[in-house]
Scaffold this motif. Structure first.
Motif, PDB file in Angstrom:
ATOM      1  N   LEU A 263       0.813  -1.216   0.000  1.00 45.66           N
ATOM      2  CA  LEU A 263       0.000   0.000   0.000  1.00 45.66           C
ATOM      3  C   LEU A 263       0.850   1.271   0.000  1.00 45.66           C
ATOM      4  O   LEU A 263       0.353   2.357   0.243  1.00 45.66           O
ATOM      5  CB  LEU A 263      -0.941  -0.002   1.205  1.00 45.66           C
ATOM      6  N   GLY A 264       2.158   1.095  -0.271  1.00 43.33           N
ATOM      7  CA  GLY A 264       3.032   2.256  -0.419  1.00 43.33           C
ATOM      8  C   GLY A 264       3.633   2.797   0.855  1.00 43.33           C
ATOM      9  O   GLY A 264       4.292   3.842   0.841  1.00 43.33           O
ATOM     10  N   GLY A 265       3.423   2.125   1.980  1.00 47.02           N
ATOM     11  CA  GLY A 265       3.962   2.598   3.244  1.00 47.02           C
ATOM     12  C   GLY A 265       5.357   2.075   3.528  1.00 47.02           C
ATOM     13  O   GLY A 265       5.901   1.268   2.785  1.00 47.02           O
ATOM     14  N   LYS A 266       5.917   2.559   4.626  1.00 47.58           N
ATOM     15  CA  LYS A 266       7.238   2.115   5.055  1.00 47.58           C
ATOM     16  C   LYS A 266       7.190   1.688   6.518  1.00 47.58           C
ATOM     17  O   LYS A 266       6.473   2.292   7.328  1.00 47.58           O
ATOM     18  CB  LYS A 266       8.264   3.243   4.887  1.00 47.58           C
ATOM     19  N   TYR A 267       7.949   0.657   6.840  1.00 47.58           N
ATOM     20  CA  TYR A 267       8.034   0.180   8.226  1.00 47.58           C
ATOM     21  C   TYR A 267       9.015   1.046   9.007  1.00 47.58           C
ATOM     22  O   TYR A 267      10.066   1.447   8.499  1.00 47.58           O
ATOM     23  CB  TYR A 267       8.500  -1.270   8.252  1.00 47.58           C
ATOM     24  N   THR A 268       8.654   1.349  10.250  1.00 40.83           N
ATOM     25  CA  THR A 268       9.575   2.022  11.160  1.00 40.83           C
ATOM     26  C   THR A 268       9.528   1.329  12.516  1.00 40.83           C
ATOM     27  O   THR A 268       8.442   0.963  12.988  1.00 40.83           O
ATOM     28  CB  THR A 268       9.231   3.510  11.336  1.00 40.83           C
ATOM     29  N   PRO A 269      10.673   1.117  13.141  1.00 42.37           N
ATOM     30  CA  PRO A 269      10.660   0.528  14.488  1.00 42.37           C
ATOM     31  C   PRO A 269      10.391   1.568  15.568  1.00 42.37           C
ATOM     32  O   PRO A 269      10.237   1.217  16.736  1.00 42.37           O
ATOM     33  CB  PRO A 269      12.079  -0.032  14.615  1.00 42.37           C
ATOM     34  N   LYS A 270      10.309   2.848  15.181  1.00 43.29           N
ATOM     35  CA  LYS A 270      10.168   3.931  16.154  1.00 43.29           C
ATOM     36  C   LYS A 270       8.718   4.407  16.232  1.00 43.29           C
ATOM     37  O   LYS A 270       8.193   4.970  15.279  1.00 43.29           O
ATOM     38  CB  LYS A 270      11.087   5.094  15.776  1.00 43.29           C
ATOM     39  N   ILE A 271       8.115   4.198  17.378  1.00 42.96           N
ATOM     40  CA  ILE A 271       6.712   4.571  17.549  1.00 42.96           C
ATOM     41  C   ILE A 271       6.523   6.088  17.503  1.00 42.96           C
ATOM     42  O   ILE A 271       5.459   6.584  17.136  1.00 42.96           O
ATOM     43  CB  ILE A 271       6.167   3.994  18.882  1.00 42.96           C
ATOM     44  N   GLY A 272       7.573   6.851  17.828  1.00 44.29           N
ATOM     45  CA  GLY A 272       7.462   8.295  17.799  1.00 44.29           C
ATOM     46  C   GLY A 272       7.402   8.877  16.404  1.00 44.29           C
ATOM     47  O   GLY A 272       7.117  10.063  16.238  1.00 44.29           O
ATOM     48  N   ARG A 273       7.663   8.045  15.388  1.00 43.63           N
ATOM     49  CA  ARG A 273       7.682   8.539  14.011  1.00 43.63           C
ATOM     50  C   ARG A 273       6.593   7.922  13.131  1.00 43.63           C
ATOM     51  O   ARG A 273       6.552   8.178  11.935  1.00 43.63           O
ATOM     52  CB  ARG A 273       9.046   8.248  13.374  1.00 43.63           C
ATOM     53  N   CYS A 274       5.751   7.105  13.705  1.00 42.44           N
ATOM     54  CA  CYS A 274       4.790   6.375  12.871  1.00 42.44           C
ATOM     55  C   CYS A 274       3.492   7.148  12.667  1.00 42.44           C
ATOM     56  O   CYS A 274       3.085   7.955  13.506  1.00 42.44           O
ATOM     57  CB  CYS A 274       4.493   5.006  13.473  1.00 42.44           C
ATOM     58  N   ASP A 275       2.866   6.885  11.531  1.00 40.55           N
ATOM     59  CA  ASP A 275       1.530   7.410  11.248  1.00 40.55           C
ATOM     60  C   ASP A 275       0.461   6.378  11.586  1.00 40.55           C
ATOM     61  O   ASP A 275      -0.681   6.722  11.870  1.00 40.55           O
ATOM     62  CB  ASP A 275       1.414   7.783   9.770  1.00 40.55           C
ATOM     63  N   VAL A 276       0.851   5.108  11.516  1.00 38.13           N
ATOM     64  CA  VAL A 276      -0.062   3.996  11.822  1.00 38.13           C
ATOM     65  C   VAL A 276       0.630   3.080  12.819  1.00 38.13           C
ATOM     66  O   VAL A 276       1.809   2.746  12.655  1.00 38.13           O
ATOM     67  CB  VAL A 276      -0.431   3.197  10.548  1.00 38.13           C
ATOM     68  N   TYR A 277      -0.100   2.675  13.840  1.00 37.06           N
ATOM     69  CA  TYR A 277       0.451   1.780  14.858  1.00 37.06           C
ATOM     70  C   TYR A 277      -0.417   0.533  14.941  1.00 37.06           C
ATOM     71  O   TYR A 277      -1.633   0.628  15.129  1.00 37.06           O
ATOM     72  CB  TYR A 277       0.501   2.474  16.215  1.00 37.06           C
ATOM     73  N   VAL A 278       0.207  -0.628  14.783  1.00 39.86           N
ATOM     74  CA  VAL A 278      -0.520  -1.896  14.790  1.00 39.86           C
ATOM     75  C   VAL A 278      -0.181  -2.656  16.066  1.00 39.86           C
ATOM     76  O   VAL A 278       0.998  -2.939  16.341  1.00 39.86           O
ATOM     77  CB  VAL A 278      -0.167  -2.752  13.553  1.00 39.86           C
ATOM     78  N   ALA A 279      -1.185  -2.997  16.835  1.00 41.76           N
ATOM     79  CA  ALA A 279      -0.983  -3.710  18.097  1.00 41.76           C
ATOM     80  C   ALA A 279      -2.156  -4.639  18.350  1.00 41.76           C
ATOM     81  O   ALA A 279      -3.269  -4.404  17.871  1.00 41.76           O
ATOM     82  CB  ALA A 279      -0.835  -2.729  19.257  1.00 41.76           C
ATOM     83  N   ASP A 280      -1.891  -5.691  19.081  1.00 47.17           N
ATOM     84  CA  ASP A 280      -2.923  -6.658  19.434  1.00 47.17           C
ATOM     85  C   ASP A 280      -2.991  -6.739  20.949  1.00 47.17           C
ATOM     86  O   ASP A 280      -2.056  -7.223  21.593  1.00 47.17           O
ATOM     87  CB  ASP A 280      -2.581  -8.026  18.835  1.00 47.17           C
ATOM     88  N   GLU A 281      -4.073  -6.240  21.528  1.00 49.92           N
ATOM     89  CA  GLU A 281      -4.198  -6.199  22.991  1.00 49.92           C
ATOM     90  C   GLU A 281      -4.102  -7.587  23.617  1.00 49.92           C
ATOM     91  O   GLU A 281      -3.711  -7.739  24.770  1.00 49.92           O
ATOM     92  CB  GLU A 281      -5.525  -5.544  23.389  1.00 49.92           C
ATOM     93  N   ARG A 282      -4.433  -8.617  22.867  1.00 46.31           N
ATOM     94  CA  ARG A 282      -4.409  -9.975  23.430  1.00 46.31           C
ATOM     95  C   ARG A 282      -2.993 -10.410  23.770  1.00 46.31           C
ATOM     96  O   ARG A 282      -2.785 -11.253  24.631  1.00 46.31           O
ATOM     97  CB  ARG A 282      -5.025 -10.961  22.445  1.00 46.31           C
ATOM     98  N   THR A 283      -1.999  -9.856  23.092  1.00 48.97           N
ATOM     99  CA  THR A 283      -0.615 -10.257  23.348  1.00 48.97           C
ATOM    100  C   THR A 283       0.127  -9.238  24.197  1.00 48.97           C
ATOM    101  O   THR A 283       1.315  -9.371  24.445  1.00 48.97           O
ATOM    102  CB  THR A 283       0.143 -10.445  22.015  1.00 48.97           C
TER     103      THR A 283
END
Length: 319
Positions: A263-283
């Motif tokens: 979808l044209g995005g880029k991965y970043t390991p830094k949460i302070g620089r992200c536009d989208v954050y993916v997380a699963d509360e179950r884990t």
């Protein structure tokens, strides 16, 4: 679903390819043992049972005449591969990293393809259960659980590893998958001779190191996939994953990285620089407070679960 526990012994502690026995125990979903056997293998090697330390002998109860008459590893390869890669099977071993390393060494010796499979470590899970940084051998675990087995017989060691996993599941009233999530433990994986060792992100001194290792793997995969031609709905945006997702196996994070790139995005390991954050509360989410700080400041961050993120762009694709 079924379980397969295995244990490998080498005839020469200095030569990891000198596999001489593979103990295998197969059980059904209720841990009822269906098969227990010791697969004998001619190691095609000199015998040295001192491990890698002089004068520390280990009695593997070997019958050298039997081993000399047994097939070598190349002749046992297909049987072992079919067992370890069987569908709907949870593979378990105790301190299993060393067993997988021996398996890889033997495959390379005979110029055979890597046996790719995932596995759990009963030693690590028991350590998490105890809340103890010290690892425990099967003999000590057996003593704590009031069980008896013949140590250093491969099939018996495999059985004790299975019984350890059975105890943990039954005492905690959890499935293996639920245990892994509860202890934030990732599955081990062998792929193309590269071992991702099973490890716990929490309660370990090496947690930061493990995180760095996981991030480097994800970054390398993202770079390999490259940028999506023409961009997409994530064009110019960055996507970060929770540490727990990054820490889990590639079957968890790789689909998310593929979707990001597609979808044209880029991965970043830094949460302070992200536009989208993916997380699963179950884990769990070790970085939630950092995310909350950004949101409290009024910064725009789209927060999604993995399933929500994977559905991005579906309307365009189906339209």
């Amino acid at each position: 679903m079924r379980y397969l526990a295995f244990d490998i012994e080498a005839a020469n502690g200095y030569n990891p390819a000198s596999i001489c026995s593979v103990g295998v125990v197969v059980a059904d979903s209720d841990f009822k043992v269906l098969l227990k056997e010791n697969i004998w293998i001619n190691p095609r090697s000199k015998y040295n049972l001192n491990g890698t330390r002089p004068n520390v002998g280990i009695d593997l109860h070997l019958d050298k005449d039997l081993l000399d008459r047994s097939p070598d590893f190349s002749e046992r390869y297909e049987k072992l591969k079919s067992m370890l890669t069987a569908a709907d099977t949870v593979v378990v071993g105790h301190a299993v990293d060393s067993d997988v390393r021996m398996l890889n060494a033997a495959c390379k010796k005979y110029r055979l393809p890597s046996i790719d499979f995932k596995f759990v470590c009963s030693q690590l899970l028991y350590k998490c259960y105890k809340g103890d940084k010290n690892v425990m051998g099967l003999d000590k675990i057996a003593a704590e659980l009031g069980l008896h087995f013949r140590q250093h017989y491969s099939d018996e060691d495999a059985l004790m590893s299975l019984l350890t996993l059975k105890f943990l599941c039954e005492s905690q009233n959890k499935t293996v998958g639920e245990l892994m999530k509860a202890y934030h433990v990732r599955y081990g994986e062998n792929k193309d001779f590269v071992i991702t060792r099973p490890a716990s992100l929490e309660g370990q001194a090496g947690g930061k190191k493990l995180s760095r290792e996981a991030i480097e793997k994800i970054k390398a995969e993202a770079e390999k996939l490259g940028a999506a031609a023409g961009g997409g709905i994530l064009g110019g945006k960055t996507v970060a994953l929770s540490r727990q997702i990054e820490f889990m196996g590639s079957d968890v994070w790789l689909p998310l990285i593929k979707k990001t790139v597609a979808l044209g995005g880029k991965y970043t390991p830094k949460i302070g620089r992200c536009d989208v954050y993916v997380a699963d509360e179950r884990t769990g989410d070790a970085r939630k407070r950092f995310l909350n700080t950004r949101l409290e400041r009024g910064e725009k961050v789209a927060v999604m679960t993995p399933s929500e993120f994977l559905k991005l762009g579906e309307e365009e694709e189906n339209g």
